[in-house]
Structures are given as C-alpha cells and as structure tokens.
Enzyme design. Sequence first.
Site, short mmCIF file in Angstrom:
data_model
loop_
_atom_site.label_atom_id
_atom_site.label_comp_id
_atom_site.label_asym_id
_atom_site.label_seq_id
_atom_site.Cartn_x
_atom_site.Cartn_y
_atom_site.Cartn_z
N GLY A 156 50.98 41.12 26.80
CA GLY A 156 50.99 42.33 25.98
C GLY A 156 52.24 42.39 25.13
O GLY A 156 52.95 41.40 24.91
N GLY A 163 51.48 39.99 31.15
CA GLY A 163 52.60 39.41 30.43
C GLY A 163 52.34 39.06 28.99
O GLY A 163 53.29 38.77 28.26
N ASP A 199 44.82 38.50 37.91
CA ASP A 199 44.06 39.73 37.69
C ASP A 199 44.56 40.76 38.72
O ASP A 199 44.44 40.53 39.93
CB ASP A 199 42.57 39.46 37.89
CG ASP A 199 41.70 40.68 37.64
OD1 ASP A 199 42.24 41.79 37.48
OD2 ASP A 199 40.46 40.52 37.62
N TYR A 239 45.30 57.59 30.49
CA TYR A 239 46.53 56.80 30.49
C TYR A 239 47.69 57.63 31.05
O TYR A 239 48.41 57.18 31.95
CB TYR A 239 46.83 56.36 29.05
CG TYR A 239 48.11 55.59 28.87
CD1 TYR A 239 48.33 54.38 29.54
CD2 TYR A 239 49.08 56.03 27.98
CE1 TYR A 239 49.49 53.66 29.34
CE2 TYR A 239 50.25 55.31 27.78
CZ TYR A 239 50.44 54.12 28.46
OH TYR A 239 51.61 53.42 28.27
N ILE A 288 45.35 37.77 32.26
CA ILE A 288 43.97 37.29 32.41
C ILE A 288 43.49 36.60 31.15
O ILE A 288 42.34 36.16 31.07
CB ILE A 288 43.00 38.43 32.80
CG1 ILE A 288 43.00 39.51 31.71
CG2 ILE A 288 43.35 39.01 34.15
CD1 ILE A 288 41.92 40.56 31.91
#
Length: 378
Positions: A68, A66, A109, A198, A92
């Site tokens: 980011g 959250g 996590d 990714y 985290i």
Amino acid sequence: MQSGVRVCAPTAALLGPLCRGCLSRARSLPGRSFSCSPRQSSRWNSQETCSPPPPRDNPRVLITGGLGQLGVGLAQILRKQYGTENVILSDIKKPPPHVFSSGPFVYADVLDYKHLRELIVNNRITWLVHYSALLSAVGEANVALARKINITGLHNVLDLALENCLRLFVPSTIGAFGPSSPRDPAPDLCVQRPRTIYGVSKVHGELMGEYLHHKYGLDFRCLRYPGVISATTQPGGGTTDYAVQIFHDALSTGHHECYLRPDTRLPMMHISDCHRATVEFMQAPECQLSLRTYNIAAMSFTPEEVAQEIRKHLPHLKVTYNPDSVRQTIADSWPVRFDDSNARRDWGWSPAFGLEELVADMLSAIRNKRTNEGLPIS
C-alpha cells in the site's frame, strides 16, 4: 510476583529501557486460566503475561499490507537501520520487480491465521506493523469486505502479537472521529462516533489494543494518521486522496476535478514525516508513553489552498469542483485539525514539512518520475 507470571520487559538494545512504573504495572496483571479455544496457543486466557524474546541487536519486523501507500517506504527506512534481512514486507498482491529485489517479501493474507502464525514463528518476528486495511471510500462501497479485513484481520494480528509478545503497531486515522467529536482541534481523548466502517474499525482497533495492553501487557502502539501525501504511490481509495491526485493532474493535464468542496479543511502530512513519526514512536521506550494511541499533526489545508500553492509553481493549473456526496459527507464529519501536544511532549514528535515544503517536494518528485518514465509534462 506470583509464581508462573513473567513480565514483558524489553531489552535495552532492542526495545528501550523499562521504567520502574512500567514494571510495577506489568507485575500487577491478574492471572488467567488456559483457553479452550481452537486456537490452542492463544494467550487471551493464559496465565502468563507477555515475555520478550531473547535479546538481539536488531528487531525482526513484519509489515502486513506492505504494498500500500506506506509499507514500501517504511521498509526502506527500517532496513537501513536494522538490516535488509530483518524487515519483511508482505501482501496478497504480486510485488513489482524493484520491491521484490530490494529485500524479503512474502505472501501473507491477514485473514489466514495459521499461515500468518507460521510466518511470525519461522521468521522470529519481534515487531509487527499492521498496515492491511480497506480505506474510507472503498470500505463504504464494500462494507462486508471492510469488516473482514479491518476487524477480523486485526483480531488475528492481536492474537498473534499477544501470543508471541510482539511490539505491535496499528495505524489509526482521522476517520476515527465523527461529527460529534471536537473538530478544531481534535484531542487525543474525546467522543469518537465515526460514521464509516473504516472509522468504526479503527476505533475498535484502538480500544482492543489498549485493553490488551492494560490487561495482558501487550506492547500495542497506534498513531492517528492525517491524510498522507506521497509521490511514489497512487491514491488508494481514501477521502483525502485528492491531495495526492491534484499533483499528478497538475503535471499531466493541468486540470484537476476535485470531489470535495474548495473550503473543506483537513489535516495532512508529507509521507516522510509519517514514516519518521512511525519509526520514532516504535523506538520510544515504553515508559515514556502516557497513551497507547496518539494524534500526530503537520499541517491542515483546503483544496483551494493547496491549489493556490501549486499555482506558484504552475500558474496554468485549473481546478473545478464536483463534490461527491459520499466523500464530502465523510470529510465533513472529520476534524479540521489535530491536537498532537501529547506526542510532542511524550516522545518528541515534530514535523519537518509545512504546505510550502510539501508542494515543492511533491512537484519535484512527480516531475522527475514522469520524466524518467518518458511521460509528458503539462
């Protein structure tokens, strides 16, 4: 209906109406035998399909990753609609004071299955937004860590969503396409052979979510985000991050060194459009969805085009180009435009920001931010 089989039928107030076709598909799910996995509560081999929680007025939302680029803003929107206490941010990292004081925040996590399960059960979570991931350029620098977070973490979330019949949102990306995919435009359904960990992890997520939806009735939802441009968070290691950094550089030093060629065209989107698309998609009745993963689009531009638009406001901006081989190779394998016609047709998606509106808004927001922080403006 077979004995012991329950159907995942959302309530009208919380999850939207359930079409007769959705109900028929859910009833056709095959039975399963109980699993002997150490995760004794896993539903992968259970004989029951997803069954929704008891009706309530508002969903209970948990957002992983959250802190980011996207989590804090999405939480603000959802809290206005559903109540502050019903939306829980997690990460985290230690949150800044303004985030910690704005609503519930917990440590989570995604690699810790047991603790994540406790959070979901204890907080009666019904919607899970899974933003935890390592982005493209960062992931290429640490493939082992990207594999753990982006794939192992995803499997933890999928297991828990299936076990607790959550509505699960997992974003995908422009990076889920590869050099063999159609590039102009890239449709929802086509060849996907990404060349980054990714991208590989995101294709894996798309397919796993779709599989669990069709086999067990998991309400999995996924949007392929283009490059997302925001004034409130710093670049986080993505290939499209130049389109955020160039605004900061334009107002701080007047010079931006771009790691992509000036003619590198990529799909982009203002963060407010990204948040709105996510909320509208999560709120859409399941029976309106012909796909579980959709492209969403707003605009497509090159570094030189965004620089020219910025110069209409800041004529002194100087841009030099020093292509980074890793990021340029990644960008060259991605689509230059998204075809989002299915999203527009199925659940009414439509962007509000084009390039002109995006540039004006970004410069205004960053200028105000620097002024409030006492920083100089070029």
